[in-house]
Design a protein around this motif. Sequence first.
Motif, short mmCIF file in Angstrom:
data_model
loop_
_atom_site.label_atom_id
_atom_site.label_comp_id
_atom_site.label_asym_id
_atom_site.label_seq_id
_atom_site.Cartn_x
_atom_site.Cartn_y
_atom_site.Cartn_z
N ASN A 356 0.87 -1.17 0.00
CA ASN A 356 0.00 0.00 0.00
C ASN A 356 0.91 1.23 0.00
O ASN A 356 1.28 1.75 1.04
N GLY A 357 1.29 1.66 -1.20
CA GLY A 357 2.22 2.78 -1.33
C GLY A 357 3.62 2.31 -1.71
O GLY A 357 3.95 1.13 -1.62
N ALA A 358 4.45 3.26 -2.17
CA ALA A 358 5.80 2.94 -2.63
C ALA A 358 6.73 4.12 -2.35
O ALA A 358 6.31 5.28 -2.38
N ALA A 359 8.00 3.81 -2.08
CA ALA A 359 9.01 4.84 -1.83
C ALA A 359 10.24 4.56 -2.70
O ALA A 359 10.55 3.41 -3.01
N PHE A 360 10.93 5.64 -3.07
CA PHE A 360 12.07 5.51 -3.97
C PHE A 360 13.19 6.45 -3.53
O PHE A 360 13.02 7.30 -2.65
N ILE A 361 14.32 6.32 -4.21
CA ILE A 361 15.43 7.25 -4.05
C ILE A 361 15.45 8.24 -5.22
O ILE A 361 15.60 9.43 -5.04
N PHE A 362 15.27 7.71 -6.42
CA PHE A 362 15.37 8.54 -7.61
C PHE A 362 14.02 8.84 -8.25
O PHE A 362 13.95 9.39 -9.34
N HIS A 363 12.95 8.42 -7.61
CA HIS A 363 11.61 8.71 -8.11
C HIS A 363 10.79 9.37 -7.00
O HIS A 363 11.10 9.23 -5.81
N ARG A 364 9.76 10.04 -7.40
CA ARG A 364 8.81 10.59 -6.43
C ARG A 364 8.05 9.43 -5.79
O ARG A 364 7.69 8.46 -6.43
N ASP A 365 7.79 9.53 -4.47
CA ASP A 365 7.04 8.50 -3.77
C ASP A 365 5.59 8.44 -4.26
O ASP A 365 5.04 9.45 -4.74
N VAL A 366 5.00 7.27 -4.12
CA VAL A 366 3.57 7.10 -4.38
C VAL A 366 2.92 6.74 -3.04
O VAL A 366 3.12 5.64 -2.53
N ASP A 367 2.20 7.69 -2.46
CA ASP A 367 1.59 7.45 -1.15
C ASP A 367 0.57 6.34 -1.21
O ASP A 367 -0.17 6.19 -2.19
N GLY A 368 0.53 5.56 -0.13
CA GLY A 368 -0.46 4.51 -0.05
C GLY A 368 -1.86 5.07 0.05
O GLY A 368 -2.08 6.21 0.48
N GLY A 369 -2.83 4.28 -0.33
CA GLY A 369 -4.23 4.67 -0.23
C GLY A 369 -4.87 4.07 1.02
O GLY A 369 -4.27 4.07 2.09
N THR A 370 -6.06 3.54 0.85
CA THR A 370 -6.78 2.91 1.96
C THR A 370 -7.00 1.44 1.62
O THR A 370 -7.51 1.12 0.55
N THR A 371 -6.61 0.59 2.54
CA THR A 371 -6.70 -0.85 2.32
C THR A 371 -7.48 -1.51 3.46
O THR A 371 -7.16 -1.30 4.63
N TRP A 372 -8.51 -2.29 3.09
CA TRP A 372 -9.24 -3.12 4.04
C TRP A 372 -9.03 -4.58 3.66
O TRP A 372 -9.27 -4.96 2.50
N ILE A 373 -8.59 -5.38 4.63
CA ILE A 373 -8.37 -6.80 4.39
C ILE A 373 -9.09 -7.58 5.47
O ILE A 373 -8.92 -7.31 6.67
N GLU A 374 -9.91 -8.55 5.07
CA GLU A 374 -10.69 -9.31 6.05
C GLU A 374 -10.80 -10.77 5.61
O GLU A 374 -10.98 -11.07 4.42
N LYS A 375 -10.65 -11.67 6.56
CA LYS A 375 -10.79 -13.10 6.33
C LYS A 375 -9.94 -13.55 5.14
O LYS A 375 -10.40 -14.25 4.24
N THR A 376 -8.69 -13.15 5.16
CA THR A 376 -7.79 -13.39 4.03
C THR A 376 -6.47 -13.98 4.52
O THR A 376 -6.00 -13.64 5.61
N GLU A 377 -5.88 -14.84 3.72
CA GLU A 377 -4.56 -15.41 4.00
C GLU A 377 -3.52 -14.73 3.12
O GLU A 377 -3.66 -14.68 1.89
N ILE A 378 -2.47 -14.20 3.76
CA ILE A 378 -1.34 -13.62 3.05
C ILE A 378 -0.13 -14.47 3.42
O ILE A 378 0.44 -14.31 4.52
N THR A 379 0.24 -15.39 2.57
CA THR A 379 1.21 -16.41 2.95
C THR A 379 2.25 -16.66 1.86
O THR A 379 1.97 -16.52 0.67
N ARG A 380 3.46 -17.01 2.32
CA ARG A 380 4.57 -17.46 1.48
C ARG A 380 4.95 -16.46 0.38
O ARG A 380 5.33 -16.84 -0.72
#
Length: 560
Positions: A356-380
């Motif tokens: 949710n968002g990105a940061a760089f050294i040589f690029h302008r950052d892209v701010d994260g937005g709004t993230t809702w995560i429910e009943k989800t597996e984030i694995t491996r």
Amino acid sequence: MSNYVAKNNAAEPEAAPKRRRKLWLASGIAGLTGVVSIAAVGVATGAGAVGSEGLRWSTAQQVSKDGDRGAAEREEHQGKKDGEEHQGKKGGEEHQGKKGGEEHQGREDEREHRGKEVPCDSDKLIQAIIFANENHGGVLELAKDCTYRLTRSDEHGNGLPVIKENIVLKGHETKIVRDATAHHFRILTVGRGGHLTAKGLTIKGGQTAHHSLHGEAADAVWSRFSNSVEATKAAQAGQEYVPLLQAKPKGEVLKSAKAETEAATLLDGGSHAGGGVLVHAGGTAKFEETHILGNQASSLGGGIANFGRTSLHRTTVADNTAFFFGGGIFNAGVLQVSDSRVINNDAIIGGGGIANGAAFIFHRDVDGGTTWIEKTEITRNETLGFGGGLLDIEGTSAVKHSKIADNTAALAGGGVASAGDSNFELTHVEIAGNSTIGVGGGLALALGAIANVEESKIVANKAGFFGGGVFTAIAEATFRKSEISGNRAVGPLGVGGGIFTVLSEIDLDKTRVAHNFATRRPGGVFSFLSDVDVDDKSAITANKPTNCEGTLTRVPRCFG
């Protein structure tokens, strides 16, 4: 040229076997130097999409509706004017007309619900989307057990026409794939004002044109938020590392005119984001019972890059890769994920599963937005940088009733990383079995990040240096009715098996920090110039080699 495949039953596997790269066995990783540098290669795009000629789409439904309604109104007007019709006869005719109209309307509704059937031919699919865009949208009923194999793209790297209207792609074990021999292009793009609903699909093999990193490296980017890389290098060299952690991170962004121009394209995806799907600002996408597999982006969002509004329900995002952030999903808009799986994805700099968002050294950052995560597996999921499972930079994320497990990050936050002015809420979440050779095996918070963790477990995570369970530097965190246990800081210089905190505010409310291990004291909580508040219903106990003995700043209600 037609790509017609007559009822293709040769189903491709839903997800390829995991290619474990064993990041922290890679040579050179132990020194945490020069983690990654990828050179640019040429950009390749295919031919333009075909036109819509030859496709017929009946508009009789609407004409019939309008015609029936107009005729009924003329008959009623004529009857009232002449007064020649018998009331009973008139009533019977009205009843019969109403009944016939209802039956007619039912048939029309059934046809509309069923949608326009699209043969198992990629050219027909392209034509159907073009026609739907030109005729206020529509429902496209895709062929069952069919593989629509795309071989060419438009000049912007889109394999299918950009979705500009309200279009439903309704599949039945249907695949849309990029042919392995084709030039680079993504599968689906949703433009401003477009609304895509995808059901029962597999979206596979998309690949955006290659893009130069211009010297961006994961360790340099993370150093904008924390000095943990410099501190671990000092610790390895036998030097004092605490003063480095005390110092404010660099936080600078170097820019050139060329980088600024390229950065502008990243703010809405450009031609390099979204290997499988790109949703532009002002666009909306909804995925149900869909598989997004084996796609690759040369910048952001291997599976999906979202700058608009995107929701996933009962959907799998697996085996995707991004060279910058968000191996599975990148978000800079509004993202909602429920009853889904994000597994086996990879990112070079950060957010192996979701960024949710990105940061760089040589690029302008892209701010994260709004993230809702429910009943989800984030694995491996894996990253050479930070945030193996989930990353938030300058955004807002809320995770509920979910599991973040067995993810890997080389530098920080094996499970979760949050940096910058981000806000993180974890409720009924299990962060388990994640690992990093750097800091924060389960959770890493840096430079202004705020996290509220409630009724959750951070267990059995592993770090090579500081904070097997939790690492915080210039951040704030509240743990309420939670458990931080069984975590390990296993390297020769490992400190703070449960929590390692520097210049932060930590509140433990009815929370247990127990059975954590570190190679060096303490094994429970290490604090340096942090304000750690432990209420009388919390416990720091049974940690090895000590609970808090050896910390540089006293931790209240902690003994041994």
